[in-house]
Design an enzyme around this catalytic site. Structure first.
Site, PDB file in Angstrom:
ATOM      1  N   LYS A 139       0.835  -1.206   0.000  1.00  0.00           N
ATOM      2  CA  LYS A 139       0.000   0.000   0.000  1.00  0.00           C
ATOM      3  C   LYS A 139       0.868   1.254   0.000  1.00  0.00           C
ATOM      4  O   LYS A 139       0.576   2.242  -0.681  1.00  0.00           O
ATOM      5  CB  LYS A 139      -0.934  -0.014   1.218  1.00  0.00           C
ATOM      6  CG  LYS A 139      -2.050  -1.038   1.099  1.00  0.00           C
ATOM      7  CD  LYS A 139      -2.764  -1.319   2.420  1.00  0.00           C
ATOM      8  CE  LYS A 139      -3.795  -2.437   2.239  1.00  0.00           C
ATOM      9  NZ  LYS A 139      -4.468  -2.803   3.502  1.00  0.00           N
ATOM     10  N   GLN A 168      -4.135  -1.211   9.785  1.00  0.00           N
ATOM     11  CA  GLN A 168      -4.135  -2.543   9.164  1.00  0.00           C
ATOM     12  C   GLN A 168      -4.782  -3.557  10.108  1.00  0.00           C
ATOM     13  O   GLN A 168      -4.361  -3.716  11.255  1.00  0.00           O
ATOM     14  CB  GLN A 168      -2.701  -2.959   8.810  1.00  0.00           C
ATOM     15  CG  GLN A 168      -2.607  -4.278   8.083  1.00  0.00           C
ATOM     16  CD  GLN A 168      -3.273  -4.250   6.698  1.00  0.00           C
ATOM     17  OE1 GLN A 168      -3.153  -3.280   5.955  1.00  0.00           O
ATOM     18  NE2 GLN A 168      -3.983  -5.306   6.361  1.00  0.00           N
ATOM     19  N   ASP A 220     -10.586   3.308   4.616  1.00  0.00           N
ATOM     20  CA  ASP A 220     -10.994   1.901   4.517  1.00  0.00           C
ATOM     21  C   ASP A 220     -12.519   1.783   4.520  1.00  0.00           C
ATOM     22  O   ASP A 220     -13.055   0.703   4.264  1.00  0.00           O
ATOM     23  CB  ASP A 220     -10.430   1.108   5.709  1.00  0.00           C
ATOM     24  CG  ASP A 220      -9.345   0.141   5.276  1.00  0.00           C
ATOM     25  OD1 ASP A 220      -9.192  -0.077   4.056  1.00  0.00           O
ATOM     26  OD2 ASP A 220      -8.650  -0.397   6.163  1.00  0.00           O
TER      27      ASP A 220
END
Ligand code: NDP
Length: 290
Positions: A53, A97, A120
């Site tokens: 990412k 994460q 997200d």
């Protein structure tokens, strides 16, 4: 192989082109978007994902602000960090994460992310916006699946979709996106308690597997001509495999995503797209991610 291959790389590079154009546009107003990544613990898969990412961010000119916490913090320490990033005007997007190591409450940590920086799309406020069909950042994997379908001009409206898996990360938000006005599929969500899963899957024009069980979906589960989307990522002795038995199913389906090289690449691209949208919201002062 009868099925058309739905290449995540191809669809993702179309998204990344748009992202790069968006970043260039912001740069003309003297603004460089910043994405904060928070990685807790030593899970090798999480390390790989975050590295990828950050690499994606660098490629398109998004600033990356990385917090790597090898030593597991307390719940309060982690929440303080995320609250700090939420308040930092130099941070447009925040990615924590997941999964977090055992003992840390993910819901509470994600709840500390400013919903406008929630790239997200997993903050309760943004999941609520998804349910209400209001603009907002959509969870990256489900958004990536929708984008791969549209990239390949695969019709969704009026189709019968079956989504196997009901997680808040993939299955549920994807089912909502497929059923939302404008997409207009008729959707069934299946899970570990579903009775006669095989027959149910065989009714699907669009079959999505988001389970985490290697090669679970067999050719006999798939209606001839169906579109099959494999979200699963399973590490096996033969390497990375999906939830779909690709060799068999690709003989029956009309189109199929491979693993690797399918949905995973789309997830990463949609994260970058959400980051640019968040930065636009940030500089316009209006907030909100469209
Ligand atoms: P979860 O473990 O949170 O959810 C799995 C879902 O599958 C649950 O709803 C579970 O049902 C259901 N399930 C488990 N076993 C069966 C079964 N035998 N039959 C039917 N349903 C079953 O996983 P995630 O949603 O987070 O991830 C799913 C997969 O997708 C994983 O392989 C993950 O690695 C991958 N993934 C891939 C991404 C990508 O970018 N390609 C991104 C995120 C995830 P129940 O609710 O009843 O327990």
């Amino acid at each position: 192989m009868a099925a058309m291959l739905l290449k995540g790389g191809e669809a993702a590079s179309a998204v990344m082109k748009e992202v790069a154009a968006g970043v260039a546009d912001l740069a003309r107003s003297g603004y460089v978007p910043g994405l904060a990544t928070v990685l807790v613990g030593d899970d090798p898969a999480s390390h790989t994902y975050v590295r990828a990412k950050r690499r994606d961010a660098a490629k398109v000119g998004i600033r990356s602000i990385h917090h790597q916490l090898e030593e597991i913090p307390s719940q309060e320490e982690l929440e303080d960090l995320v609250n700090g990033l939420s308040a930092d005007p130099g941070v447009d997007g925040i990615l924590v994460q997941l999964p977090l190591p055992e003992g840390l409450d993910e819901g509470r940590v994600v709840g500390c992310i400013d919903p406008r920086k929630d790239v997200d799309g997993l903050h309760n406020e943004n999941l609520g916006r998804l349910v209400a069909e209001l603009p907002g950042p959509r969870p990256c994997t489900p958004a990536g699946v929708m984008r791969i379908l549209s990239h390949y001009d695969l019709p969704v409206s009026g189709k019968r979709a079956v989504v196997v898996g009901r997680s808040f990360l993939v299955g549920k938000p994807l089912a909502l996106l497929l059923a939302t006005k404008g997409a207009d599929a008729t959707v069934t969500i299946a899970h570990s308690r579903t009775v006669d899963l095989e027959s149910l899957c065989r009714e699907a024009d669009i079959l999505v597997a988001a389970v985490g069980r290697a090669k679970m979906v067999k050719a006999s589960w798939v209606k001839p001509g169906a579109v099959v989307i494999d979200v699963g990522i399973n590490r096996t002795a033969e390497g990375l495999v999906g939830d779909v038995d690709f060799a068999e199913v690709s003989e029956v389906a009309s189109a199929i995503t491979p693993v690797p090289g399918g949905v995973g690449l789309m997830t990463r691209a949609m994260l970058m797209s959400n980051t640019v949208s968040a930065a636009r919201g940030n500089i316009s002062g209006l907030g909100g991610v469209g």
